[in-house]
Design an enzyme around this catalytic site. Structure first.
Site, short mmCIF file in Angstrom:
data_model
loop_
_atom_site.label_atom_id
_atom_site.label_comp_id
_atom_site.label_asym_id
_atom_site.label_seq_id
_atom_site.Cartn_x
_atom_site.Cartn_y
_atom_site.Cartn_z
N ASN A 49 11.04 -39.98 44.22
CA ASN A 49 10.45 -38.79 44.94
C ASN A 49 8.93 -38.96 44.79
OD1 ASN A 49 12.72 -36.80 45.81
ND2 ASN A 49 13.45 -37.73 43.96
N GLU B 167 19.73 -39.46 43.51
CA GLU B 167 18.55 -40.36 43.58
C GLU B 167 18.38 -40.76 42.09
OE1 GLU B 167 15.99 -38.57 47.37
OE2 GLU B 167 15.54 -37.95 45.40
N LYS C 290 25.18 -37.30 54.58
CA LYS C 290 24.18 -37.93 54.10
C LYS C 290 23.49 -36.88 53.10
CE LYS C 290 20.05 -37.68 54.46
NZ LYS C 290 19.00 -36.98 53.85
N THR D 87 19.87 -30.95 50.89
CA THR D 87 19.14 -31.84 51.76
C THR D 87 20.36 -32.86 52.13
OG1 THR D 87 16.88 -31.68 50.71
CG2 THR D 87 17.53 -33.62 52.19
#
Length: 394
Positions: A389, A266, A168, A179
């Site tokens: 974000n 993202e 992920k 991350t």
């Protein structure tokens, strides 16, 4: 694909959201040789502190993972939550507590609600089976827009070795580690020293070559479990032909996952390979490539489909690597846009702009100062990145 001796399960427990898979479990019927690589951030989440201590034994039997809460910056209470949830798994599976690895991802600074795990544990254990790998991959997603799984078979020593891998990651992505969580299962017969060496080498050329936004998280980890069910000759010598083949197969798998993370950055609209050639040293090539890949100005230019090569040059110049600007060539895919430090002119920039309309783009920089070539993988910065974000905690 299924690997004998491993079972998986996932449930929607309500860690953060209702009706969303958010707790996963990976279980090895027998203790498996296990190696891990963890974040280099000085702020380390409670699960990782616990895992690193337990992995000194080189064995594990279960991985408990949740999304929705990172259990990072949570002090003694957070560490107790990691210990307590791992104890729940151990008690239900009748295994030793130190054989359980724990992993969390989500918002930093929020305490992990152990009651949620206690309520979910019976269903989680009851659901263990050979067909739930994809469900676990879904349970670890946060801002990811897609599951990331790879299945592969590699022949070593005349025998088939199977791999199942998941990851992920979408934002807060920057080596060393990002991350991201990744879990790899294999039935290979391999020693701990050899497995640990293979994982570190494979991570270095995959997960440690990607960047979405230059941020390194508190929870990054990659775990690989080898249960020895394959009938291959034991891999118990570093740099043996069998070990090298194992590394090559693992590296290919992790690189595929890493590229999925970049493509799922993202708000990303472009997946970009930065290839630095003609460098004197590997370290120089990686540093130059990473500086270009992390440049907000370069990334926004890609989003705008603007072949602004000057931003690439400027990023190279602040990388700390010495080079001759008057020798540099720059290509967008196969379009030469800069030759010997100067704009090619003519139709080159218009052709480069057309390249930038594609989803997958390759930028090649030839420094003409050596023979080393290395790649860094990144994506563009879009308006959606800011939106995602800005609203992450809500």
């Amino acid at each position: 694909m299924k690997i004998e001796g491993f079972s998986t399960s996932a449930v929607a427990a309500g860690v953060k959201y209702k009706d969303r898979l958010d707790i996963g479990l990976i279980y090895a019927e027998e203790p498996a040789v296990t190696a891990g690589v963890f974040t280099t951030n000085q702020v380390i989440a409670a699960p990782l502190v616990l895992d690193m201590e337990r992995l000194k034994q080189g064995r594990a039997q279960a991985i408990l993972v949740n999304s929705g809460c990172a259990n990072a910056c949570t002090g003694k209470q957070g560490m107790q939550a990691s210990v307590e949830t791992s104890r729940m798994v151990a008690e239900h599976l009748h295994i030793k507590e130190e054989m359980v690895q724990v992993s969390s991802t989500g918002v930093i600074g929020v305490q992990l609600n152990t009651d949620v795990f206690r309520r979910a544990m019976p269903e989680l254990i009851a659901g263990l089976g050979p067909d739930n790998f994809e469900k676990v991959a879904e349970a670890i997603m946060t801002t990811d827009t897609m599951k990331k799984t790879v299945y592969r078979t590699v022949e070593i020593g005349g025998k088939q070795i199977n791999f199942m891998a998941m990851a992920k990651g979408s934002g807060m992505i920057m080596p060393n580690m990002a991350t991201m969580l990744a879990f790899v299962l294999t039935d290979a017969q391999i020693g701990y020293v050899e497995l640990n060496d293979a994982l570190r080498k494979a991570v270095d050329t995959s997960f440690n070559r990607i960047t979405v936004d230059g941020d390194t998280s508190t929870n990054d980890m990659v775990l690989i479990m080898a249960n020895g069910k394959a009938d291959n000759p034991w891999i118990e010598e570093i740099d043996s032909p069998e070990h090298r083949k194992f590394i090559a197969g693992l590296s290919e798998i992790l690189k595929e996952l890493a590229l999925m993370i970049v493509a799922d950055g993202e708000g990303a609209t472009k997946a970009i390979t930065i290839r630095i050639c003609g460098a004197k040293e590997t370290e120089d090539a990686v540093r130059v490539g990473r500086t270009i890949a992390n440049s907000n100005l370069v990334k926004t230019a890609f989003f705008g489909e603007d072949a602004n090569w000057g931003r690439i040059f400027a990023a190279m110049g602040r990388s700390g690597v010495r080079f001759n600007p008057e020798a540099v060539d720059i290509y967008f895919d196969d379009v030469l846009i800069v030759k010997n430090g100067l704009a090619v002119g003519g139709d080159a920039e218009a052709e480069a702009d057309r390249v930038l309309k594609k989803r997958d783009i390759r930028v090649t920089v030839d420094m003409k100062d050596g023979s080393v070539c290395e790649e860094i993988y990144t994506c563009d910065f879009s308006l959606d990145y800011v939106r995602i974000n800005a609203d992450y905690r809500t």
